[in-house]
Design an enzyme around this catalytic site. Structure first.
Site, PDB file in Angstrom:
ATOM      1  N   ASP B  27       0.918  -1.173  -0.033  1.00 29.45           N
ATOM      2  CA  ASP B  27       0.216  -0.136   0.071  1.00 29.45           C
ATOM      3  C   ASP B  27       1.021   1.235  -0.058  1.00 29.45           C
ATOM      4  O   ASP B  27       1.865   1.310   0.897  1.00 29.45           O
ATOM      5  CB  ASP B  27      -0.693   0.030   1.216  1.00 29.45           C
ATOM      6  CG  ASP B  27      -2.241  -0.821   1.279  1.00 29.45           C
ATOM      7  OD1 ASP B  27      -2.222  -1.404   0.168  1.00 29.45           O
ATOM      8  OD2 ASP B  27      -2.880  -0.725   2.096  1.00 29.45           O
ATOM      9  N   LYS B  84      -8.280   0.576  -4.933  1.00 31.93           N
ATOM     10  CA  LYS B  84      -9.415   0.186  -4.548  1.00 31.93           C
ATOM     11  C   LYS B  84     -10.843   0.726  -4.861  1.00 31.93           C
ATOM     12  O   LYS B  84     -10.934   2.053  -4.920  1.00 31.93           O
ATOM     13  CB  LYS B  84      -9.385   0.043  -2.967  1.00 31.93           C
ATOM     14  CG  LYS B  84      -8.303  -0.755  -2.240  1.00 31.93           C
ATOM     15  CD  LYS B  84      -8.202  -0.681  -0.703  1.00 31.93           C
ATOM     16  CE  LYS B  84      -7.087  -1.271  -0.147  1.00 31.93           C
ATOM     17  NZ  LYS B  84      -7.142  -2.698   0.049  1.00 31.93           N
ATOM     18  N   GLY B 156      -5.364  -3.009   8.969  1.00 33.43           N
ATOM     19  CA  GLY B 156      -4.989  -1.997   9.914  1.00 33.43           C
ATOM     20  C   GLY B 156      -4.691  -2.339  11.288  1.00 33.43           C
ATOM     21  O   GLY B 156      -4.742  -1.163  12.136  1.00 33.43           O
ATOM     22  N   ARG B 168      -6.584 -20.662   6.926  1.00 31.99           N
ATOM     23  CA  ARG B 168      -6.570 -21.991   7.506  1.00 31.99           C
ATOM     24  C   ARG B 168      -8.048 -22.461   7.005  1.00 31.99           C
ATOM     25  O   ARG B 168      -8.101 -23.694   6.635  1.00 31.99           O
ATOM     26  CB  ARG B 168      -6.304 -21.938   9.026  1.00 31.99           C
ATOM     27  CG  ARG B 168      -4.810 -22.081   9.277  1.00 31.99           C
ATOM     28  CD  ARG B 168      -4.795 -22.613  10.833  1.00 31.99           C
ATOM     29  NE  ARG B 168      -3.490 -22.637  11.143  1.00 31.99           N
ATOM     30  CZ  ARG B 168      -2.474 -23.611  11.010  1.00 31.99           C
ATOM     31  NH1 ARG B 168      -3.215 -24.710  10.173  1.00 31.99           N
ATOM     32  NH2 ARG B 168      -1.139 -23.517  11.559  1.00 31.99           N
ATOM     33  N   GLY B 217      -3.229  -7.465   8.239  1.00 34.98           N
ATOM     34  CA  GLY B 217      -2.489  -7.774   9.368  1.00 34.98           C
ATOM     35  C   GLY B 217      -1.079  -8.186   9.231  1.00 34.98           C
ATOM     36  O   GLY B 217      -0.340  -8.268  10.325  1.00 34.98           O
ATOM     37  N   GLY B 238      -0.292  -3.917   3.824  1.00 37.45           N
ATOM     38  CA  GLY B 238      -1.199  -2.534   3.818  1.00 37.45           C
ATOM     39  C   GLY B 238      -0.338  -1.357   4.789  1.00 37.45           C
ATOM     40  O   GLY B 238       0.523  -0.838   4.430  1.00 37.45           O
ATOM     41  N   SER B 239      -0.836  -1.361   6.170  1.00 37.19           N
ATOM     42  CA  SER B 239      -0.015  -0.295   7.052  1.00 37.19           C
ATOM     43  C   SER B 239       1.186  -0.740   7.249  1.00 37.19           C
ATOM     44  O   SER B 239       2.048  -0.095   7.724  1.00 37.19           O
ATOM     45  CB  SER B 239      -0.956  -0.086   8.244  1.00 37.19           C
ATOM     46  OG  SER B 239      -2.537  -0.120   7.777  1.00 37.19           O
TER      47      SER B 239
END
Lengths: 193, 298
Positions: B27, B84, B156, B168, B217, B238-239
């Site tokens: 990102d 997005k 996030g 999983r 995550g 992402g973050s």
């Protein structure tokens, strides 16, 4: 005979599957020690910028050039073709620089311009199903390079001695004829050594 | 182009995702970050106005990014650029397609525009990636025309637990479907809410028809390697990069750990060289139900 597929990133599994389909032992290669017992090496489709960085990071540049100098065949598809070229338009430096050609990245445009088409490929097939994804073009070839296929008069597959390349992705179909062509090159090279 | 050339086919759209395998998609919110990502070995960048952790903080309605940012990022790098669109917002998606974005993420990180229907993605020339928590959700998205999947995780948060749960779950459901007898598949399709034909395909091949990345995550090189071990084809961060203390080093380390996910000496080396802390993590149970992005999408 054993052929490696450079497995730093990209469509590795597809190349391994096609090699197995033509009856050759195939391995994913991540480290330079693995090059020793290989007879040929494939550079898969993926992101050439990423692969180029990782090739340098893991000191693979010279070992792969040595591999080539020993007469062992190389085959690059899409990003793999870019890795082989002596010159890349709009880029500071080439990567392996073992093939006498200039390439242009993303030559057809962005992803929405990606396409598939049937192509004749010299010595391989009259009607090869070629998948072009953000594909490069070969804009200039040296005197030692033989052109194998063209799209709209532009070069998309070529051979220089024991190096083979295509700007499309034979690994995305289940047509193994291009891989068979490479395997035959490797077999000849093994017989010559 | 001759008559012989076909654009926007499944093979071309899914093939594009195949080329991203084993890579990291990062990102970015401007040209400068995009260049850092490209220099670190990212296989693509996701152009956004804010990374997910900032979207959480900002609250309100999160929409498609300012198109000037998307344009700026597209001009800055030669690797593919994704962007997005809101769930169900097919006009945002058409605008991104018209700009020449390489991949669209119909994303739960943004506020959904439609509470019932997703975008009819098969109509587009540009390929789509969608998030999923389980096999039913994954195959509904593929049925709508998604050419790539990713776990939803919990964006996030810097907490990998939800991405692990989703990966999983999908892997275990794939194994179950593969082991079923053919006459059980229709009832399983009904129970999962998945298209029968796609379920039959999984029964026969033992794998999803499109590439499946980890997302939501990932904050450390070890997180990325964990997701690769669990069967991810690659990783979205992402973050995790630009909210860490040393984005350049985190970006490089996550790329290396994704390529060499089973080389633990390498993971030790890159983890020691991070030069700062990862982003601050959030405990999932502390999130209010309305703040859980993974519940968005149907």
């Amino acid at each position: 005979m054993k052929i490696g597929v450079l497995a730093l990133q990209g469509a590795v599994r597809e190349h391994l599957t096609l090699l197995e389909k033509v009856g050759v032992e195939a391995v994913a290669v991540k480290k330079q020690e693995q090059l020793q017992d290989l007879d040929g090496l494939i550079f898969p489709g993926g992101e050439s910028t990423t692969m180029g960085k990782l090739i340098r990071k893991y000191d693979l540049l010279e070992p792969i050039r040595d591999f080539y100098r020993q007469g062992k065949p190389l085959f690059g598809t899409c990003a793999g073709l870019i890795l082989l070229a002596n010159k890349i338009e709009d880029a500071d430096e080439p990567h392996l620089a073992v093939m006498d050609m200039t390439v242009k990245r993303n030559a057809f445009g962005r992803q929405v311009d990606s396409f598939e088409a049937k192509l004749p490929i010299k010595g391989v097939a009259e009607d090869f199903h070629a998948v072009f994804i953000r594909a490069p073009l070969i804009t200039h070839v040296g005197s030692e390079v033989e052109v194998l296929a063209e799209v709209n008069g532009e070069v998309v597959a070529a051979r220089q001695g024991h190096i083979l390349c295509a700007s499309f992705h034979p690994e995305l179909t289940d047509d193994a004829r291009f891989h068979q062509f490479f395997v035959d090159m490797v077999r000849e090279a093994v017989a010559m050594r | 182009m001759s008559q012989n050339h076909q654009v926007g086919t499944d093979l071309v759209k899914r093939g594009m995702a195949e080329m991203q395998k084993g890579g990291v998609i990062m990102d970015v919110v401007n040209a400068e970050q995009a260049k850092i990502a490209e220099a670190s070995g990212a296989v693509a960048v996701m152009a956004l106005e804010r990374v997910p952790s900032d979207i959480r903080k900002a609250g309100g309605v999160a929409r498609m990014a300012d198109l000037r940012i998307v344009e700026e990022v597209m001009a800055a790098v030669s690797i593919p650029v994704m962007a997005k669109a809101r769930i169900g917002h097919f006009v945002e998606a058409r605008a991104l397609e018209a700009m020449g974005v390489d991949y669209i993420d119909e994303s739960e990180v943004l506020t959904p525009a439609d509470e019932v229907y997703h975008i009819d993605k098969g109509l587009f020339t540009v390929p789509f990636v969608c998030g999923a928590r389980n096999l039913g959700e994954a195959l509904r998205r593929v049925g709508e025309g998604a050419s790539m999947l990713r776990t939803k995780g919990e964006p996030g948060t810097g907490n990998i637990v939800e991405a692990v749960r989703h990966m999983r779950m999908m892997q275990s459901q794939i194994r179950k479907v593969q082991g079923m007898s053919r006459d059980e598949l229709m009832t399983e399709a009904k129970d999962l809410g998945a298209p029968y034909e796609l379920l039959l395909q999984i029964h026969e091949t033992g794998k999803l028809p499109v590439v499946n990345f980890a997302a939501g995550g990932v904050a450390t090189p070890a997180d990325a390697a964990l997701m690769m071990h669990l069967g991810s084809d690659g990783v979205f961060v992402g973050s995790g990069i630009f909210k860490s203390e040393n984005p350049e080093k985190f970006a490089r380390a996550i790329v290396e750990a994704t390529t060499h996910y089973n080389d633990y000496d390498l993971i030790v080396r890159v983890s020691k060289e991070l030069g700062g802390s990862p982003m601050t993590g959030l405990e999932i149970s502390k999130l209010r139900p309305e703040d859980r992005m993974q519940e968005r999408g149907w």
